[in-house]
Design an enzyme around this catalytic site. Structure first.
Site, short mmCIF file in Angstrom:
data_model
loop_
_atom_site.label_atom_id
_atom_site.label_comp_id
_atom_site.label_asym_id
_atom_site.label_seq_id
_atom_site.Cartn_x
_atom_site.Cartn_y
_atom_site.Cartn_z
N GLY A 45 0.27 7.25 6.02
CA GLY A 45 0.97 6.79 4.80
C GLY A 45 0.15 5.80 4.16
O GLY A 45 -1.00 5.21 4.66
N ASN A 46 0.77 4.91 3.12
CA ASN A 46 0.13 3.75 2.58
C ASN A 46 1.40 2.89 2.34
O ASN A 46 2.49 3.23 2.23
CB ASN A 46 -0.89 4.04 1.54
N ARG A 47 0.90 1.65 1.85
CA ARG A 47 1.74 0.50 1.54
C ARG A 47 2.79 0.95 0.15
O ARG A 47 3.39 -0.05 -0.21
CB ARG A 47 1.41 -0.83 1.45
N SER A 48 2.32 1.68 -0.42
CA SER A 48 2.89 1.97 -1.99
C SER A 48 4.41 1.99 -1.96
O SER A 48 4.78 2.90 -0.96
CB SER A 48 2.38 3.04 -2.61
#
Ligand code: CTP
Length: 410
Positions: A209-212
């Site tokens: 995933g990512n930090r958004s």
């Protein structure tokens, strides 16, 4: 300075269980600097006492057309108002207002004003779904009344359904938009917004995933809706489905870049504005394991394959007049990198943010952006809350749309 500072706001409250939430709306308006004159119908007074509003508002509650000390109060209230808000609005209020029936001080005030009017209906799901109620709402909206909510959630008696009053926060937010004269900017348009970070599965329990957080995309959806657009929000954040389900909007929850592409591509057909605020993974594991990877099997090797670039695909197929907006999350050479993305992806606007700067981008409530246009325009928006950034992005989209339309017609 707040858009509501020194504005005279008539806050009409009608007789529904949500009347208690009007107290919070009153407080928020006063906090924003507005001068609030509360008007309670007889029904509202059965749910909530005048003393509460008397204590919080800028002037005492008014309830009657017949007050010896204060003759023709509806004319004074209506003519003097910069904005009228009715929250909550019952089915009866909608019917009276639609018919032009001056049934008491509040409806008389609505007849006597030329100010923008924001109406926040709240009622049981079955009542809200009645063709008569929907017809009244449609007619009022077509006449320029700004509708906010209702939303899905818990209703009186413990039922869950559509009909709950929009949150006080959202109502005050829409009030601000109405006072700025922006509440109808996007009426008749379709806006698609993507939000959140995609999740690419490794196995049934793990993902890349990512930090958004999806906050900026969510605020864009709220802003476009507040300005009258039909909004489709395509998001990876499941809570958005509960929070963003206002009148005439669609929300779709997806997980992976591939799912997001299918949803965005479908929604973008015929849309006037498409905003890719989502942080879409550039790489995804080649095939997710069907069972959980076990430690005992040793270090797994995860091979990756590129995902499709959704924005670039939309850029290639862009219909004339459609405004396509992308984001560029950068940590260095902000403007150069973002300009390159703008050109490469065929977007009309790129919203560039330096995600390494303090309080900017992923997970924060604030953002600072540079809005770059394919026409060479460049606007710097300093650190502001994400709602303000959303307002600036929608303003830029509208400016671009007007310029594009003018060019096409000349
Ligand atoms: N985007 C997209 N599909 C992808 C990747 C990105 O639609 N597979 C969109 C994002 O929603 C955003 C814009 O492209 O609007 C730019 O995303 P960003 O991650 O900043 O750029 P990338 O193209 O992924 O380039 P890089 O990661 O190398 O900076």
């Amino acid at each position: 300075m707040s858009a509501l500072a020194d504005r005279r706001v008539v806050l009409g409250v009608t007789g529904g269980i949500a009347a208690y939430k009007a107290v919070e709306i009153c407080r928020r308006l006063v906090d924003a600097g507005a001068h609030v004159a509360p008007v309670l119908t007889a029904g509202a007074q059965r749910f909530i006492g005048s003393a509460t509003f008397d204590a919080l508002a800028s002037e005492p509650v008014q309830t009657s057309l017949w007050d010896e000390d204060n003759p023709i109060p509806h004319t004074r209230l209506g003519q003097g108002a910069d904005l009228v808000i009715v929250a909550p609005a019952t089915a009866r209020l909608l019917a009276d207002y639609r018919m032009g029936r001056s049934a008491g001080l509040l409806t008389a005030t609505l007849m006597a004003t030329e100010a923008p009017v924001v109406v926040a209906p709240a009622m049981h799901t079955e009542m809200w779904g009645q063709p008569a109620v929907q017809d009244n709402v449609d007619t009022l909206a077509a006449r320029g009344v700004v509708m906010v909510g209702p939303e899905p959630g818990r209703l009186a008696g413990g039922d869950i359904g559509f009909g709950r009053l929009a949150s006080p926060e959202r109502i005050v937010d829409v009030a601000r938009t109405a006072v700025l004269g922006q509440a109808h900017d996007l009426v008749g348009t379709r806006v698609v917004v993507s939000a959140g970070g995609t999740r690419e599965p490794i196995d049934p329990v793990r993902f890349i995933g990512n930090r958004s957080s999806g906050k900026q995309g969510f605020e864009l959806a709220v802003e476009a809706h507040a300005r009258g657009a039909h909004v489709t929000l395509i998001t990876t954040v499941a809570e958005h489905a509960d929070r963003f389900a206002p009148w005439r909007s669609t929300v779709e929850v997806v997980a992976t870049a591939a799912e997001m592409k299918v949803a965005v591509d479908a929604a973008a057909v015929g849309a006037d504005i498409v905003i890719m605020a989502a942080a879409v993974a550039d790489f995804a594991p080649t095939g997710s394991a069907s069972e959980k990877l076990k430690k005992r099997d040793g270090l797994p090797e995860i091979s990756l394959e590129p995902t499709n670039d959704i924005l670039a695909g939309l850029g290639e197929r862009k219909a004339p007049g459609q405004i396509l907006i992308g984001f560029a999350a950068e940590t260095q050479d902000l403007v150069d990198n973002a300009s390159a993305k703008l050109a490469k992806k065929g977007a009309d606007l790129i919203i560039a943010n330096d995600v390494s700067a303090p309080r900017v981008g992923f997970g924060h409530d604030t953002n600072a952006v540079t809005i770059l246009g394919a026409d060479g325009s460049k606007h710097d928006i300093p650190l502001s809350d994400k709602r303000e950034i959303a307002r600036a992005v929608v303003n830029s989209a509208l400016e671009m749309r007007t310029r594009t339309t003018n060019k096409e017609t000349t």
